[in-house]
Design a protein around this motif. Structure first.
Motif, PDB file in Angstrom:
ATOM      1  N   SER A 187       1.036 -12.036   5.051  1.00  8.59           N
ATOM      2  CA  SER A 187       1.584 -13.081   4.171  1.00  8.59           C
ATOM      3  C   SER A 187       2.284 -14.152   4.992  1.00  8.59           C
ATOM      4  N   TYR A 190     -10.160  -5.932   4.576  1.00  6.67           N
ATOM      5  CA  TYR A 190     -10.662  -4.582   4.284  1.00  6.67           C
ATOM      6  C   TYR A 190     -11.667  -4.165   5.348  1.00  6.67           C
ATOM      7  N   SER A 250      -5.651 -12.270  -6.963  1.00  6.73           N
ATOM      8  CA  SER A 250      -6.337 -11.864  -5.747  1.00  6.73           C
ATOM      9  C   SER A 250      -7.831 -12.178  -5.879  1.00  6.73           C
ATOM     10  N   THR A 278       1.384  -5.192   4.620  1.00  3.30           N
ATOM     11  CA  THR A 278       0.861  -3.827   4.780  1.00  3.30           C
ATOM     12  C   THR A 278       0.013  -3.884   6.058  1.00  3.30           C
ATOM     13  N   THR A 284      -5.913 -10.138   2.594  1.00  2.00           N
ATOM     14  CA  THR A 284      -6.074  -8.696   2.813  1.00  2.00           C
ATOM     15  C   THR A 284      -7.404  -8.473   3.519  1.00  2.00           C
ATOM     16  N   GLN A 291      -1.590 -15.281   1.210  1.00  2.00           N
ATOM     17  CA  GLN A 291      -1.747 -13.881   1.601  1.00  2.00           C
ATOM     18  C   GLN A 291      -3.223 -13.556   1.786  1.00  2.00           C
ATOM     19  N   ASP A 332      -9.375 -11.628  -0.293  1.00  2.00           N
ATOM     20  CA  ASP A 332      -9.877 -10.436   0.411  1.00  2.00           C
ATOM     21  C   ASP A 332     -10.979 -10.854   1.381  1.00  2.00           C
ATOM     22  N   ASN A 382      -3.833 -14.299  -3.171  1.00  2.00           N
ATOM     23  CA  ASN A 382      -4.353 -13.464  -2.083  1.00  2.00           C
ATOM     24  C   ASN A 382      -5.867 -13.635  -2.001  1.00  2.00           C
ATOM     25  N   TRP A 426      -2.998  -3.894   6.176  1.00  2.00           N
ATOM     26  CA  TRP A 426      -4.208  -4.676   5.891  1.00  2.00           C
ATOM     27  C   TRP A 426      -3.916  -6.079   5.373  1.00  2.00           C
ATOM     28  N   CYS A 427      -2.661  -6.326   5.037  1.00  2.00           N
ATOM     29  CA  CYS A 427      -2.371  -7.526   4.263  1.00  2.00           C
ATOM     30  C   CYS A 427      -1.314  -8.376   4.984  1.00  2.00           C
ATOM     31  N   GLU A 447       0.608  -4.331  -3.255  1.00  3.19           N
ATOM     32  CA  GLU A 447      -0.017  -3.029  -3.408  1.00  3.19           C
ATOM     33  C   GLU A 447       0.869  -2.108  -4.240  1.00  3.19           C
TER      34      GLU A 447
END
Ligand SMILES: C[S@@+](CC[C@H](N)C(=O)[O-])C[C@H]1O[C@@H](n2cnc3c(N)ncnc32)[C@H](O)[C@@H]1O
Ligand code: SF4
Length: 416
Positions: free
Chosen positions: A269, A221, A149, A264, A219, A217, A190, A188, A266-267, A277
């Motif tokens: 794919s 935030y 990530s 999720t 995420t 992926q 962020d 991933n 927030w995430c 997570e």
């Protein structure tokens, strides 16, 4: 989405209150609750060092110094061994920080040690774009890292500067992502949003770059108040929660349009669902390292946040646990419901396994209410968060993480 904004504020407010209760941990002298249960759990390993700590960061991290970090890694191995000697077994290891790749030789010896004691666990690791080099990629693969990530935050140089993020530019982040791509089972990245200095077009460009790079992926935030370490906070880092819904709507539109699916709230794919997570995948998890927070034995616990005390406690032969709070059965069920909603629901017959059949813990009525409000859909034993409900869940999770941030701040202020 608009109709649900009052609901997300209400749900967020309720989680804020509940989060305060959850995170009011008490000092603890006794670590008897850390006894392995049947089966394997997840292990979170915290590496709290960064070469250039960022102003906005809400995680527990310190400026990197080689001698301090070497002592830390030595004690981290001791702490993990104490758990393994008690009989714990871990199927998934997640290394976060800080920046776990801040000292590659120490990281390599830690991962080799884990491999020799545990065999083949799934390993996820966080890194900073500036640590992505061909040499490090090869080493991480050899050490068994399957999921990487990368904290990109934004591809926009002006925004990176406003965040005090000077370790890479937007173009460098793109190059590093391209270099890492295809080398790991999951890559991933962020991205941060809801920064006061972030015009919606700049965020749309960031999402466009995510899509152009075709990362596995991503995420997203929502900005949370950074840890206050006594410095005045620049206005460019004070989140305005009223704008969060606008950004989130953009995320949903662009991600679905780009062929991404939420794993999720927030995430997102592409292709196979790859949930990284550990708090979603595992009910219980052990957390090691300075300031690490774990959920185990029906309660939440935290290690000491002081680097010095962390080392002293381990050098004296004990676990560095400083705080604990046992949760009642209904509190623990509500925590599990929150992580379940964050993970977009439960497929198959997971509901009775996770919550039991008894309506006495109040979960059935809570789920009924969420269903009535359109946040979830239930079908037999399946539970799914609706597209409209995702904003509500995202807000709930932000409030929960913010409660953890307040716990960190409290521990730092009182030297715990
Ligand atoms: C613990 S950091 C590790 C990543 C790595 N050190 C890096 O920065 O490249 C994981 C992620 O948390 C997110 N994060 C950090 N501070 C945050 C804050 N105040 N609010 C929301 N997200 C934050 C960032 O997106 C970051 O990439
Ligand atoms: S965002 Fe990453 S690099 Fe920046 S301070 Fe936080 S953990 Fe360190």
């Amino acid at each position: 989405m608009k109709g649900l904004s009052w609901l997300s504020r209400l749900a967020g407010g309720l989680v804020r209150l509940e989060g305060r209760k959850f995170t009011s941990l008490k000092r603890c002298q006794d670590d008897h609750f850390l006894t392995p249960s049947k089966g394997e759990s997840a292990l979170y390993i915290h590496i709290p060092f960064c070469r250039q700590p960022c102003l906005y960061c809400s995680f527990h991290r310190y400026q990197f110094h080689e001698d301090i970090a070497r002592r830390y890694f030595r004690n981290l191995r001791t702490e993990i061994d104490l758990y393994l000697d008690r009989g714990f077994r871990f199927a998934h290891i997640y290394l976060g920080g800080g920046t776990p790749t801040v000292m590659m030789d120490e990281l390599a010896s830690l991962l080799s040690h884990l491999k020799s004691r545990l065999g083949g666990a799934v390993i996820s690791l966080e890194t900073n774009p500036s640590d992505i080099t061909s040499k490090n990629i090869a080493l991480l693969k050899e050490l068994g890292v399957g999921r990487l990530s990368v904290g990109v935050q934004s591809f926009n140089d002006r925004l990176l500067k406003a965040m005090g993020r000077t370790s890479h530019t937007g173009v460098e982040a793109q190059e590093k992502v391209r270099l890492a791509q295809g080398n790991f089972e999951t890559l991933n990245i962020d991205i941060l949003y809801n920064l006061p200095d972030q015009p919606p077009e700049v965020f749309r460009n960031d999402i466009a770059m995510v899509r152009e790079l075709e990362v596995d992926q991503v995420t997203f935030y929502p900005l949370m108040p950074p840890l206050n370490r006594g410095d005045p906070l620049p206005p460019s880092l004070k989140p305005d929660n009223r704008c969060e819904g606008l950004f989130y709507k953009m995320i949903l539109e662009e991600m679905y349009d780009g062929g991404y699916q939420p794993s999720t709230a927030w995430c997102f794919s592409r292709g196979r669902m790859m949930i990284d997570e550990y708090i979603v995948d595992y009910g219980d998890y052990i957390a090691v390292g300075c300031g690490a927070v774990g959920f185990f034995g029906g309660g939440l616990y935290a290690n000491t946040f002081s680097l010095d005390r962390y080392s002293h406690m381990l050098e004296k032969g004990g676990l560095p646990v400083a705080l604990f709070r046992g949760l009642s059965r209904s509190e623990a069920s509500r925590y599990r419901l929150l992580t379940t909603l964050f993970g977009m629901g439960i497929r198959g017959d997971g509901f009775p396994r996770r919550f039991g059949d008894s309506p006495s813990n109040g979960i059935q009525s809570l789920v009924g209410l969420l269903q009535f409000l359109g946040v979830v859909e239930c079908d037999g034993e399946e539970l799914r968060v609706t597209a409209g409900g995702m904003m509500v869940v995202s807000r709930m999770m932000r409030e929960f993480f913010s409660a953890l941030n307040r716990l960190r701040e409290y521990c730092l202020r009182y030297g715990i």
